[in-house]
Write a protein that holds these residues in place. Structure first.
Motif, PDB file in Angstrom:
ATOM      1  N   ASP A  84      43.305  43.361  53.384  1.00 31.28           N
ATOM      2  CA  ASP A  84      43.055  43.144  54.805  1.00 31.28           C
ATOM      3  C   ASP A  84      44.346  42.778  55.521  1.00 31.28           C
ATOM      4  N   ASP A  85      45.131  41.914  54.913  1.00 28.64           N
ATOM      5  CA  ASP A  85      46.408  41.500  55.485  1.00 28.64           C
ATOM      6  C   ASP A  85      47.380  42.679  55.617  1.00 28.64           C
ATOM      7  N   GLN A  86      47.254  43.645  54.730  1.00 27.72           N
ATOM      8  CA  GLN A  86      48.117  44.830  54.741  1.00 27.72           C
ATOM      9  C   GLN A  86      47.601  45.924  55.674  1.00 27.72           C
ATOM     10  N   GLY A  87      46.463  45.679  56.325  1.00 31.33           N
ATOM     11  CA  GLY A  87      45.882  46.675  57.218  1.00 31.33           C
ATOM     12  C   GLY A  87      45.126  47.776  56.494  1.00 31.33           C
ATOM     13  N   ASP A  96      51.814  42.466  44.185  1.00 36.83           N
ATOM     14  CA  ASP A  96      53.066  43.204  44.323  1.00 36.83           C
ATOM     15  C   ASP A  96      52.916  44.513  45.090  1.00 36.83           C
ATOM     16  N   SER A  97      51.801  45.196  44.888  1.00 35.77           N
ATOM     17  CA  SER A  97      51.678  46.510  45.512  1.00 35.77           C
ATOM     18  C   SER A  97      50.218  46.929  45.614  1.00 35.77           C
ATOM     19  N   PHE A  98      49.987  47.898  46.479  1.00 34.07           N
ATOM     20  CA  PHE A  98      48.666  48.477  46.670  1.00 34.07           C
ATOM     21  C   PHE A  98      48.181  49.094  45.353  1.00 34.07           C
ATOM     22  N   ARG A  99      49.000  49.930  44.755  1.00 32.90           N
ATOM     23  CA  ARG A  99      48.624  50.535  43.475  1.00 32.90           C
ATOM     24  C   ARG A  99      48.399  49.442  42.423  1.00 32.90           C
ATOM     25  N   GLY A 100      49.250  48.433  42.435  1.00 33.11           N
ATOM     26  CA  GLY A 100      49.159  47.362  41.449  1.00 33.11           C
ATOM     27  C   GLY A 100      47.821  46.653  41.444  1.00 33.11           C
ATOM     28  N   ILE A 101      47.214  46.485  42.617  1.00 34.05           N
ATOM     29  CA  ILE A 101      45.910  45.802  42.615  1.00 34.05           C
ATOM     30  C   ILE A 101      44.841  46.666  41.965  1.00 34.05           C
ATOM     31  N   PHE A 102      44.932  47.981  42.132  1.00 35.07           N
ATOM     32  CA  PHE A 102      43.962  48.856  41.486  1.00 35.07           C
ATOM     33  C   PHE A 102      44.214  48.949  39.986  1.00 35.07           C
ATOM     34  N   GLU A 103      45.477  48.878  39.588  1.00 34.34           N
ATOM     35  CA  GLU A 103      45.786  48.821  38.155  1.00 34.34           C
ATOM     36  C   GLU A 103      45.223  47.526  37.559  1.00 34.34           C
ATOM     37  N   SER A 104      45.385  46.425  38.282  1.00 35.02           N
ATOM     38  CA  SER A 104      44.831  45.146  37.822  1.00 35.02           C
ATOM     39  C   SER A 104      43.307  45.191  37.767  1.00 35.02           C
ATOM     40  N   ALA A 105      42.714  45.852  38.744  1.00 27.97           N
ATOM     41  CA  ALA A 105      41.249  45.972  38.759  1.00 27.97           C
ATOM     42  C   ALA A 105      40.765  46.755  37.539  1.00 27.97           C
ATOM     43  N   LEU A 106      41.444  47.853  37.219  1.00 31.41           N
ATOM     44  CA  LEU A 106      41.057  48.627  36.035  1.00 31.41           C
ATOM     45  C   LEU A 106      41.242  47.796  34.767  1.00 31.41           C
ATOM     46  N   GLU A 107      42.351  47.087  34.663  1.00 25.85           N
ATOM     47  CA  GLU A 107      42.573  46.217  33.501  1.00 25.85           C
ATOM     48  C   GLU A 107      41.467  45.176  33.390  1.00 25.85           C
ATOM     49  N   GLN A 108      41.063  44.598  34.515  1.00 27.92           N
ATOM     50  CA  GLN A 108      40.002  43.594  34.513  1.00 27.92           C
ATOM     51  C   GLN A 108      38.688  44.206  34.044  1.00 27.92           C
ATOM     52  N   GLU A 109      38.374  45.394  34.538  1.00 26.18           N
ATOM     53  CA  GLU A 109      37.121  46.046  34.144  1.00 26.18           C
ATOM     54  C   GLU A 109      37.126  46.414  32.659  1.00 26.18           C
ATOM     55  N   MET A 110      38.275  46.856  32.158  1.00 26.05           N
ATOM     56  CA  MET A 110      38.360  47.165  30.737  1.00 26.05           C
ATOM     57  C   MET A 110      38.186  45.901  29.889  1.00 26.05           C
ATOM     58  N   PHE A 111      38.730  44.785  30.370  1.00 29.24           N
ATOM     59  CA  PHE A 111      38.550  43.501  29.689  1.00 29.24           C
ATOM     60  C   PHE A 111      37.076  43.100  29.683  1.00 29.24           C
ATOM     61  N   VAL A 112      36.413  43.265  30.821  1.00 24.14           N
ATOM     62  CA  VAL A 112      34.990  42.921  30.922  1.00 24.14           C
ATOM     63  C   VAL A 112      34.170  43.783  29.964  1.00 24.14           C
TER      64      VAL A 112
END
Length: 175
Positions: free
Chosen positions: A41-44, A90-106
């Motif tokens: 949201d902060d990044q528009g 760090d980055s827009f792509r980075g949050i989606f990479e983190s999201a995928l990592e989180q889902e794989m962990f779950v």
């Protein structure tokens, strides 16, 4: 006749403990996605912000589903403390990479719980977990497809806004 009222729970202590640990994982995911929503949201990046807000709500629903299951089986669900949630990324792509990592962990956590249920012969809880395992297929699929947008569109120039525009179209058909 046994005094059934003396039986506190039909869950073993081990299964109750690992389900309570999963409640904490789901709460962490919910808080993480909420932080990601705020960053977007902060990044528009309005669609990404909405996407992560929705993900946060879904993770909270998952947490409550497990919470209620434990209590309904006579156990004691524990409301988790959630700490260590970043507020900046760090980055827009980075949050989606983190999201995928989180889902794989779950997914890994649910697989471990299912394995423990099979070993404990707790088929009722094993059956309960099937919904979550199916849900994880969708969660990972969507995160992977959104990451593909970064590869196809790229972030240069107006790429971030193009990705933001297209990510809401990513859906899992289940087939």
């Amino acid at each position: 006749m046994k005094d059934l009222l003396k039986l506190k729970s039909s869950l073993t202590e081990e299964i109750e403990n690992i389900l309570n640990a999963q409640i904490k994982v789901e709460a962490h995911s919910s808080s993480l996605y909420l932080a990601m929503s705020s960053w977007c949201d902060d990044q528009g990046l309005e669609n990404a912000a909405e996407f992560f807000a929705k993900q946060s709500n879904e993770e909270r629903e998952h947490m409550l589903k497990i919470f209620n299951y434990i209590n309904n089986r006579g156990g004691r669900a524990i409301s988790p403390e959630v700490t260590g949630i970043p507020s900046d990324f760090d980055s827009f792509r980075g949050i989606f990479e983190s999201a995928l990592e989180q889902e794989m962990f779950v997914t890994e956590q649910f697989n471990n719980i299912a394995d423990r249920c099979m070993k404990a012969k707790d088929y009722v809880t094993f059956n309960f977990l099937q919904w979550f395992l199916s849900e994880q297929v969708e969660e990972e699929f969507v995160a992977r497809r959104i990451l593909e947008l970064f590869d196809v569109i790229g972030e240069e120039g107006t790429g971030r806004w193009e990705i933001d525009k297209h990510l809401i179209k990513v859906a899992f058909s289940g087939e």
